[in-house]
Design a protein around this motif. Structure first.
Motif, mmCIF file in Angstrom:
data_model
loop_
_atom_site.group_PDB
_atom_site.id
_atom_site.type_symbol
_atom_site.label_atom_id
_atom_site.label_comp_id
_atom_site.label_asym_id
_atom_site.label_seq_id
_atom_site.Cartn_x
_atom_site.Cartn_y
_atom_site.Cartn_z
ATOM 1 N N TYR A 128 0.767 -1.290 0.137
ATOM 2 C CA TYR A 128 0.035 -0.198 0.102
ATOM 3 C C TYR A 128 0.730 1.325 -0.015
ATOM 4 C CZ TYR A 128 -4.498 -2.418 0.427
ATOM 5 O OH TYR A 128 -5.821 -2.851 0.213
ATOM 6 N N PRO A 131 1.867 1.889 -4.620
ATOM 7 C CA PRO A 131 0.764 1.330 -5.515
ATOM 8 C C PRO A 131 1.127 1.803 -6.916
ATOM 9 C CG PRO A 131 -0.177 3.123 -4.486
ATOM 10 C CD PRO A 131 1.171 2.959 -3.874
ATOM 11 N N ARG A 227 -3.670 3.711 -2.798
ATOM 12 C CA ARG A 227 -4.429 2.562 -3.549
ATOM 13 C C ARG A 227 -5.735 2.559 -2.996
ATOM 14 N NH1 ARG A 227 -3.098 -3.735 -2.665
ATOM 15 N NH2 ARG A 227 -4.802 -4.658 -3.306
#
Length: 228
Positions: A128, A131, A227
Protein backbone atom coordinates in the motif's frame (compact mmCIF):
# COMPACT_ATOMS: atom_id res chain seq x y z
CA UNK A 1 11.62 6.29 -12.04
CA UNK A 2 11.74 4.15 -8.87
CA UNK A 3 12.13 7.25 -6.68
CA UNK A 4 8.48 8.23 -7.00
CA UNK A 5 7.31 5.18 -5.05
CA UNK A 6 9.20 6.47 -1.99
CA UNK A 7 6.90 9.49 -1.66
CA UNK A 8 4.76 9.38 1.48
CA UNK A 9 1.03 8.90 0.88
CA UNK A 10 -1.55 10.77 2.94
CA UNK A 11 -4.77 9.80 1.20
CA UNK A 12 -7.33 12.60 1.21
CA UNK A 13 -10.16 10.05 0.91
CA UNK A 14 -11.78 11.50 -2.20
CA UNK A 15 -14.36 9.07 -3.54
CA UNK A 16 -13.65 6.91 -6.59
CA UNK A 17 -16.47 7.90 -8.94
CA UNK A 18 -17.62 6.94 -12.45
CA UNK A 19 -16.61 9.20 -15.32
CA UNK A 20 -19.68 10.59 -17.18
CA UNK A 21 -18.75 9.05 -20.52
CA UNK A 22 -21.31 11.02 -22.52
CA UNK A 23 -18.98 14.04 -22.30
CA UNK A 24 -15.91 12.21 -23.57
CA UNK A 25 -14.82 9.86 -26.33
CA UNK A 26 -14.25 6.22 -25.33
CA UNK A 27 -13.65 2.85 -26.94
CA UNK A 28 -16.29 0.16 -26.54
CA UNK A 29 -15.60 -2.54 -25.53
CA UNK A 30 -12.67 -1.40 -23.43
CA UNK A 31 -9.43 -2.85 -24.89
CA UNK A 32 -8.31 -4.56 -21.66
CA UNK A 33 -11.76 -6.01 -21.00
CA UNK A 34 -11.70 -7.32 -24.56
CA UNK A 35 -8.50 -9.19 -23.69
CA UNK A 36 -10.16 -10.74 -20.62
CA UNK A 37 -9.32 -8.34 -17.78
CA UNK A 38 -11.98 -8.13 -15.05
CA UNK A 39 -12.80 -5.09 -12.93
CA UNK A 40 -15.34 -6.69 -10.54
CA UNK A 41 -17.86 -4.02 -9.50
CA UNK A 42 -15.86 -1.11 -10.99
CA UNK A 43 -14.73 -0.24 -14.52
CA UNK A 44 -11.73 1.35 -16.27
CA UNK A 45 -13.72 4.58 -16.37
CA UNK A 46 -13.45 5.63 -12.73
CA UNK A 47 -11.41 8.46 -11.16
CA UNK A 48 -11.11 10.23 -7.82
CA UNK A 49 -13.75 12.97 -7.64
CA UNK A 50 -11.39 15.98 -7.68
CA UNK A 51 -9.31 14.46 -10.47
CA UNK A 52 -12.49 14.00 -12.48
CA UNK A 53 -13.46 17.63 -11.86
CA UNK A 54 -10.11 18.78 -13.27
CA UNK A 55 -10.54 16.46 -16.27
CA UNK A 56 -13.95 17.95 -17.02
CA UNK A 57 -12.34 21.40 -17.03
CA UNK A 58 -9.82 20.14 -19.59
CA UNK A 59 -12.70 18.85 -21.71
CA UNK A 60 -14.47 22.21 -21.58
CA UNK A 61 -11.26 23.96 -22.61
CA UNK A 62 -10.82 21.71 -25.63
CA UNK A 63 -14.41 22.26 -26.71
CA UNK A 64 -14.11 26.04 -26.65
CA UNK A 65 -10.49 26.61 -27.67
CA UNK A 66 -9.84 23.78 -30.15
CA UNK A 67 -12.95 23.71 -32.29
CA UNK A 68 -14.87 20.99 -30.52
CA UNK A 69 -12.06 18.54 -29.90
CA UNK A 70 -12.57 16.00 -27.13
CA UNK A 71 -10.50 13.85 -24.83
CA UNK A 72 -10.53 10.19 -25.77
CA UNK A 73 -10.24 8.24 -22.53
CA UNK A 74 -8.33 5.03 -23.03
CA UNK A 75 -7.94 3.90 -19.43
CA UNK A 76 -8.21 5.32 -15.92
CA UNK A 77 -8.76 3.24 -12.76
CA UNK A 78 -6.97 -0.09 -12.83
CA UNK A 79 -7.21 -2.59 -9.95
CA UNK A 80 -4.05 -4.47 -8.97
CA UNK A 81 -5.52 -7.62 -10.54
CA UNK A 82 -5.86 -5.86 -13.90
CA UNK A 83 -2.35 -4.45 -13.59
CA UNK A 84 -1.04 -7.99 -13.07
CA UNK A 85 -3.15 -9.27 -15.97
CA UNK A 86 -1.69 -6.71 -18.36
CA UNK A 87 1.88 -7.36 -17.18
CA UNK A 88 1.38 -11.08 -17.79
CA UNK A 89 -0.31 -10.45 -21.14
CA UNK A 90 2.49 -8.15 -22.35
CA UNK A 91 5.15 -10.60 -21.15
CA UNK A 92 3.49 -13.42 -23.11
CA UNK A 93 3.09 -11.18 -26.16
CA UNK A 94 6.79 -10.33 -26.19
CA UNK A 95 7.78 -13.99 -25.88
CA UNK A 96 5.61 -14.84 -28.88
CA UNK A 97 6.93 -11.85 -30.82
CA UNK A 98 10.48 -13.09 -30.23
CA UNK A 99 9.38 -16.59 -31.30
CA UNK A 100 10.41 -18.09 -27.98
CA UNK A 101 8.72 -20.29 -25.40
CA UNK A 102 8.65 -19.80 -21.65
CA UNK A 103 10.42 -23.13 -21.19
CA UNK A 104 13.36 -21.94 -23.32
CA UNK A 105 14.01 -18.77 -21.33
CA UNK A 106 16.79 -18.50 -18.82
CA UNK A 107 16.31 -16.51 -15.61
CA UNK A 108 18.37 -13.69 -17.12
CA UNK A 109 16.28 -13.69 -20.32
CA UNK A 110 13.04 -13.61 -18.32
CA UNK A 111 14.35 -10.66 -16.33
CA UNK A 112 15.33 -8.84 -19.51
CA UNK A 113 11.86 -9.27 -21.02
CA UNK A 114 10.20 -8.22 -17.76
CA UNK A 115 12.30 -5.06 -17.72
CA UNK A 116 10.95 -4.30 -21.17
CA UNK A 117 7.41 -4.87 -19.89
CA UNK A 118 8.00 -2.55 -16.92
CA UNK A 119 8.94 0.29 -19.26
CA UNK A 120 5.21 1.04 -19.58
CA UNK A 121 3.56 -1.16 -16.93
CA UNK A 122 4.16 -0.29 -13.30
CA UNK A 123 4.98 -3.25 -11.08
CA UNK A 124 1.66 -4.60 -9.70
CA UNK A 125 2.80 -4.21 -6.10
CA UNK A 126 0.45 -5.24 -3.30
CA UNK A 127 2.32 -2.87 -0.97
CA UNK A 128 0.00 0.00 0.00
CA UNK A 129 3.00 2.35 0.28
CA UNK A 130 3.90 1.94 -3.42
CA UNK A 131 0.78 1.32 -5.53
CA UNK A 132 0.76 1.37 -9.34
CA UNK A 133 -0.40 4.88 -10.38
CA UNK A 134 -3.61 3.69 -12.06
CA UNK A 135 -4.63 1.76 -8.93
CA UNK A 136 -4.99 5.06 -7.07
CA UNK A 137 -7.74 6.43 -9.30
CA UNK A 138 -5.57 9.48 -9.94
CA UNK A 139 -3.94 8.50 -13.24
CA UNK A 140 -5.39 8.40 -16.72
CA UNK A 141 -4.32 7.37 -20.22
CA UNK A 142 -5.85 9.46 -22.98
CA UNK A 143 -5.51 11.06 -26.36
CA UNK A 144 -7.46 13.48 -28.59
CA UNK A 145 -10.28 13.28 -31.12
CA UNK A 146 -11.32 16.03 -33.51
CA UNK A 147 -14.76 17.62 -33.79
CA UNK A 148 -15.93 14.72 -35.98
CA UNK A 149 -14.84 12.11 -33.46
CA UNK A 150 -11.75 10.99 -35.39
CA UNK A 151 -8.74 9.95 -33.33
CA UNK A 152 -5.80 12.27 -33.98
CA UNK A 153 -2.60 10.51 -34.98
CA UNK A 154 -0.04 11.00 -32.22
CA UNK A 155 2.79 9.06 -33.85
CA UNK A 156 2.20 5.76 -32.04
CA UNK A 157 -0.53 3.88 -30.25
CA UNK A 158 -1.11 4.07 -26.50
CA UNK A 159 0.87 1.30 -24.74
CA UNK A 160 3.45 1.20 -27.55
CA UNK A 161 6.62 -0.39 -26.17
CA UNK A 162 8.97 1.39 -28.56
CA UNK A 163 10.86 4.67 -28.10
CA UNK A 164 8.05 6.43 -29.98
CA UNK A 165 6.19 6.47 -26.66
CA UNK A 166 8.65 9.07 -25.36
CA UNK A 167 6.81 12.43 -25.22
CA UNK A 168 9.48 14.31 -27.20
CA UNK A 169 10.40 11.54 -29.62
CA UNK A 170 9.38 13.63 -32.66
CA UNK A 171 10.51 17.02 -31.36
CA UNK A 172 13.71 17.22 -33.44
CA UNK A 173 12.27 15.91 -36.71
CA UNK A 174 11.84 18.11 -39.78
CA UNK A 175 9.32 15.72 -41.33
CA UNK A 176 5.88 17.33 -41.66
CA UNK A 177 4.04 14.31 -40.23
CA UNK A 178 6.43 14.09 -37.29
CA UNK A 179 5.96 17.80 -36.62
CA UNK A 180 2.19 17.24 -36.54
CA UNK A 181 2.58 14.38 -34.03
CA UNK A 182 4.77 16.56 -31.84
CA UNK A 183 2.36 19.49 -32.04
CA UNK A 184 -0.63 17.33 -31.03
CA UNK A 185 1.29 15.82 -28.13
CA UNK A 186 2.16 19.35 -27.07
CA UNK A 187 -1.47 20.45 -27.17
CA UNK A 188 -2.53 17.47 -25.05
CA UNK A 189 0.19 18.18 -22.52
CA UNK A 190 -0.63 21.91 -22.44
CA UNK A 191 -4.35 21.54 -21.77
CA UNK A 192 -3.78 18.83 -19.17
CA UNK A 193 -1.03 20.73 -17.34
CA UNK A 194 -3.17 23.89 -17.32
CA UNK A 195 -5.54 22.06 -14.98
CA UNK A 196 -3.00 20.48 -12.67
CA UNK A 197 -2.10 17.24 -14.40
CA UNK A 198 1.48 16.15 -15.02
CA UNK A 199 2.61 13.88 -17.83
CA UNK A 200 4.54 10.67 -17.30
CA UNK A 201 8.18 11.33 -18.28
CA UNK A 202 8.22 8.32 -20.64
CA UNK A 203 4.65 8.10 -21.97
CA UNK A 204 2.95 10.84 -23.99
CA UNK A 205 -0.53 9.53 -23.07
CA UNK A 206 -0.26 9.08 -19.28
CA UNK A 207 -1.24 11.92 -16.93
CA UNK A 208 -1.83 12.04 -13.20
CA UNK A 209 -2.83 14.41 -10.44
CA UNK A 210 -2.22 13.77 -6.76
CA UNK A 211 -0.55 10.37 -6.87
CA UNK A 212 3.05 9.54 -5.96
CA UNK A 213 4.42 10.18 -9.45
CA UNK A 214 2.71 13.57 -9.58
CA UNK A 215 4.09 14.45 -6.13
CA UNK A 216 7.58 13.30 -7.12
CA UNK A 217 7.50 15.40 -10.30
CA UNK A 218 6.17 18.37 -8.32
CA UNK A 219 8.81 18.04 -5.58
CA UNK A 220 6.03 17.65 -3.03
CA UNK A 221 6.60 15.73 0.19
CA UNK A 222 3.31 13.81 0.13
CA UNK A 223 0.89 12.30 -2.36
CA UNK A 224 -2.84 12.82 -1.88
CA UNK A 225 -3.97 9.50 -3.34
CA UNK A 226 -2.99 5.93 -2.48
CA UNK A 227 -4.31 2.58 -3.62
CA UNK A 228 -8.08 2.31 -3.73
Amino acid sequence: MKNYSNVLIQDCKDDLVPIPLEYFSVQNPHPYKKLGATYKNKSPYYLRSRVLEALQNVQNCLQTEYGGWKLHIFDAYRPIEVQQFMVDYTFSYLIKEKKLTLRELSILEKKKILNQVYKIWAIPSEDYTSPPPHSTGAAIDLTLVDCKGNLLDMGCEIDDLSEKSQPFYYSQSNNSEAKAYNRRRGILNKVMSNYGFLRHPNEWWHFSQGDQMWAWQSNKKVAYYGRV
